[in-house]
Design a protein around this motif. Structure first.
Motif, PDB file in Angstrom:
ATOM      1  N   TYR A  11       0.806  -1.228   0.000  1.00 27.67           N
ATOM      2  CA  TYR A  11       0.000   0.000   0.000  1.00 27.67           C
ATOM      3  C   TYR A  11       0.838   1.276   0.000  1.00 27.67           C
ATOM      4  O   TYR A  11       0.341   2.358  -0.216  1.00 27.67           O
ATOM      5  N   CYS A  12       2.143   1.148   0.264  1.00 24.27           N
ATOM      6  CA  CYS A  12       2.927   2.314   0.653  1.00 24.27           C
ATOM      7  C   CYS A  12       3.703   2.949  -0.494  1.00 24.27           C
ATOM      8  O   CYS A  12       4.440   2.276  -1.211  1.00 24.27           O
ATOM      9  N   GLN A  65      10.338   9.522  12.568  1.00 22.07           N
ATOM     10  CA  GLN A  65       9.697   8.472  11.774  1.00 22.07           C
ATOM     11  C   GLN A  65      10.503   8.211  10.504  1.00 22.07           C
ATOM     12  O   GLN A  65      11.059   9.138   9.927  1.00 22.07           O
ATOM     13  N   ARG A 125       2.454   0.661  13.968  1.00 21.50           N
ATOM     14  CA  ARG A 125       1.085   0.240  13.652  1.00 21.50           C
ATOM     15  C   ARG A 125       1.059  -1.264  13.427  1.00 21.50           C
ATOM     16  O   ARG A 125       1.938  -1.792  12.740  1.00 21.50           O
ATOM     17  N   GLU A 169      -1.147  -2.587  11.717  1.00 20.93           N
ATOM     18  CA  GLU A 169      -1.683  -2.558  10.344  1.00 20.93           C
ATOM     19  C   GLU A 169      -2.972  -3.340  10.198  1.00 20.93           C
ATOM     20  O   GLU A 169      -3.922  -2.844   9.622  1.00 20.93           O
ATOM     21  N   MET A 180      -4.993   0.962   9.194  1.00 23.56           N
ATOM     22  CA  MET A 180      -5.624   1.767   8.157  1.00 23.56           C
ATOM     23  C   MET A 180      -7.095   1.379   8.049  1.00 23.56           C
ATOM     24  O   MET A 180      -7.465   0.241   8.317  1.00 23.56           O
ATOM     25  N   PRO A 215      -7.489   6.771   7.136  1.00 22.18           N
ATOM     26  CA  PRO A 215      -7.972   6.068   5.951  1.00 22.18           C
ATOM     27  C   PRO A 215      -6.814   5.618   5.060  1.00 22.18           C
ATOM     28  O   PRO A 215      -5.803   6.319   4.969  1.00 22.18           O
ATOM     29  N   PHE A 216      -6.975   4.466   4.436  1.00 28.11           N
ATOM     30  CA  PHE A 216      -6.071   4.086   3.348  1.00 28.11           C
ATOM     31  C   PHE A 216      -6.305   5.069   2.209  1.00 28.11           C
ATOM     32  O   PHE A 216      -7.455   5.438   1.935  1.00 28.11           O
ATOM     33  N   ILE A 217      -5.229   5.511   1.587  1.00 24.60           N
ATOM     34  CA  ILE A 217      -5.342   6.388   0.413  1.00 24.60           C
ATOM     35  C   ILE A 217      -4.417   5.810  -0.661  1.00 24.60           C
ATOM     36  O   ILE A 217      -3.241   5.544  -0.383  1.00 24.60           O
ATOM     37  N   LEU A 259       3.626   8.741   1.354  1.00 22.23           N
ATOM     38  CA  LEU A 259       3.060   7.416   1.616  1.00 22.23           C
ATOM     39  C   LEU A 259       1.861   7.169   0.710  1.00 22.23           C
ATOM     40  O   LEU A 259       1.575   6.050   0.314  1.00 22.23           O
ATOM     41  N   TYR A 260       1.143   8.254   0.411  1.00 19.07           N
ATOM     42  CA  TYR A 260      -0.061   8.185  -0.434  1.00 19.07           C
ATOM     43  C   TYR A 260      -0.134   9.495  -1.200  1.00 19.07           C
ATOM     44  O   TYR A 260       0.515  10.485  -0.830  1.00 19.07           O
TER      45      TYR A 260
HETATM   46  N1  5AD Z   1      -2.586   5.224   2.916  1.00 24.18           N
HETATM   47  C1  5AD Z   1      -2.748   5.495   4.211  1.00 24.18           C
HETATM   48  N2  5AD Z   1      -1.827   5.204   5.154  1.00 24.18           N
HETATM   49  C2  5AD Z   1      -0.679   4.621   4.744  1.00 24.18           C
HETATM   50  N3  5AD Z   1       0.392   4.196   5.430  1.00 24.18           N
HETATM   51  C3  5AD Z   1       1.295   3.693   4.545  1.00 24.18           C
HETATM   52  N4  5AD Z   1       0.796   3.763   3.301  1.00 24.18           N
HETATM   53  C4  5AD Z   1      -0.437   4.337   3.392  1.00 24.18           C
HETATM   54  C5  5AD Z   1      -1.456   4.660   2.450  1.00 24.18           C
HETATM   55  N5  5AD Z   1      -1.316   4.401   1.157  1.00 24.18           N
HETATM   56  C6  5AD Z   1       0.493   4.220   6.873  1.00 24.18           C
HETATM   57  C7  5AD Z   1       0.778   2.816   7.425  1.00 24.18           C
HETATM   58  C8  5AD Z   1       2.118   2.987   8.099  1.00 24.18           C
HETATM   59  C9  5AD Z   1       2.189   4.467   8.369  1.00 24.18           C
HETATM   60  C10 5AD Z   1       3.575   5.006   8.480  1.00 24.18           C
HETATM   61  O1  5AD Z   1       1.538   5.051   7.274  1.00 24.18           O
HETATM   62  O2  5AD Z   1      -0.220   2.445   8.373  1.00 24.18           O
HETATM   63  O3  5AD Z   1       2.235   2.265   9.306  1.00 24.18           O
END
Ligand code: 5AD
Ligand code: FES
Length: 365
Positions: free
Chosen positions: A72-73, A110, A164, A166, A205, A235-237, A311-312
């Motif tokens: 996801y990252c 971080q 996290r 996760e 997330m 939220p996941f993005i 990250l997103y």
């Molecule tokens: N969307 C949202 N959160 C994210 N993280 C990493 N990628 C994404 C993403 N695409 C969060 C993860 C990680 C933190 C550093 O950022 O939960 O633990």
């Protein structure tokens, strides 16, 4: 039937615990009035423990280089399009100087799992920050390390660690991570951190690909049982250069509801209104506070590297100077009746009545 759901919220408020099936039922049947009901209770509980104070942590993104490849990252190892950087010790210390002058009393270091940051390098850095600013807490968020390493960093003066989890669902964990990463090791790291004595933060997330309400219910149950000092959720993005580019982002509504449930489950929990929440909605962080969050984490990284810690996509606050970020967030918090305080922002003890055994014993968390 609907009344039943409100009664579950009442019970969570009184007993700070529900079964995984009950959490799942709440998530499955979320409606705006139910969210509103939970948020009102969460705000009342939060005010009783923390008043209208909002704690700030200065986030310093020390490196986007790392060996991990989470699907996801945006800064995952496989993303060749990511421009890599690592801050020098001097740059990190300058961020702390600037942050201290702005009223920050917690610094969060971080980064990805960057092998440059050996125990020796980190212990030296932590020692310098702690001796210059003994009234500040140092939080690390540097991924999975050995127990010995966590111990050494703790002995050097680190106070808190964010890792996290996760997801608490092992099958989902496999879908979100490469083969080389293991759910069991993640959980073992969290256990080690807590045993060593760190104020430990976990988190997850919301709306990650393949996530179900059952997985989210498992996350809630995990947090309830692990009793972390902090829990970071957002939220996941999607990020365009990852295998999950085509998936939808998690929703504001579900994230806010989960914040409220977490607050009711643990009134003393340190619960950030995250940057990801502010990214999916312009007022996401304010709404997070109004759902029960009590922490914000403005960016203290040098502006030159901020866009690189992507990250997103569309991450907010990547163009502002630290001072601007802090004053923008202060204004935002004041607009909803809260205030940012100059304080380490340690977790407050909270007494949970031990109703499970039917006794009147109190357990302090
Ligand atoms: N969307 C949202 N959160 C994210 N993280 C990493 N990628 C994404 C993403 N695409 C969060 C993860 C990680 C933190 C550093 O950022 O939960 O633990
Ligand atoms: Fe794992 Fe970025 S590579 S969160």
């Amino acid at each position: 039937m609907q009344n039943n759901l409100y009664r579950l919220i009442d019970r969570l408020c009184d007993e700070h615990s529900l079964s995984a099936a009950e959490y799942e039922q709440l998530l499955d049947r979320l409606t705006p009035p139910l969210a509103e009901y939970a948020a009102q209770k969460a705000v009342a509980v939060r005010k009783a423990v923390y008043g209208t104070d909002v704690y700030v942590r200065g986030l310093i993104e020390i490196s986007n280089i790392g060996k991990n490849d989470c699907l996801y990252c945006g800064i995952r190892r496989s993303n060749r399009g990511c421009s890599r950087y690592r801050l020098s010790e001097q740059e990190i210390l300058s961020c702390c100087d600037e942050g201290y002058a702005l009223g920050f009393r917690t610094f969060v270091l971080q980064g990805g799992e960057d092998i440059f940051f050996t125990d020796e390098v980190l212990c030296g850095l932590i020692g310098k920050i702690k001796s210059k600013y003994p009234d500040c807490a140092v939080t690390l968020s540097l991924g999975e390390r050995s127990r010995e390493s966590y111990q050494a960093l703790f002995d050097a003066g680190a106070d808190r660690y964010l890792l996290r989890h996760e997801t608490a669902d092992p099958d989902l964990y496999k879908k979100l991570h490469p083969e080389a990463m293991s759910f069991d090791n993640r959980m073992q790291c969290l256990k080690n951190l807590k045993e060593i004595g760190y104020q430990t933060g976990c988190g997850f997330m919301v709306g990650a690909p393949h996530q179900t309400n059952r997985s989210l219910a498992a996350d809630l149950k995990f947090v309830e049982q692990f009793r972390p000092a902090m829990c970071g959720i957002g939220p996941f993005i999607p990020h365009a250069a990852t295998p999950f580019a085509q998936y939808h982002a998690g929703t504001l509504e579900m994230t806010l509801f989960l914040l409220s449930l977490l607050r009711l489950m643990d009134p003393g929990l340190l619960l950030p209104a995250t940057t990801a929440l502010g990214t999916i909605d312009p007022n996401g962080r304010e709404q997070g506070i109004l759902a029960g969050a009590n922490v914000v984490m403005p960016n203290l990284s040098p502006v030159t590297v901020r866009k690189k810690y992507e990250l997103y996509n569309n991450k907010i606050c990547t163009g502002e100077e630290s001072a601007q970020c802090k004053s923008c967030l202060s204004r935002r918090m004041e607009s909803v009746g809260y205030k940012i305080v100059t304080d380490r922002g340690d977790r407050k003890p909270f007494i949970i009545k031990n109703k499970i055994n039917g006794s009147n014993d109190n357990a302090t968390v």
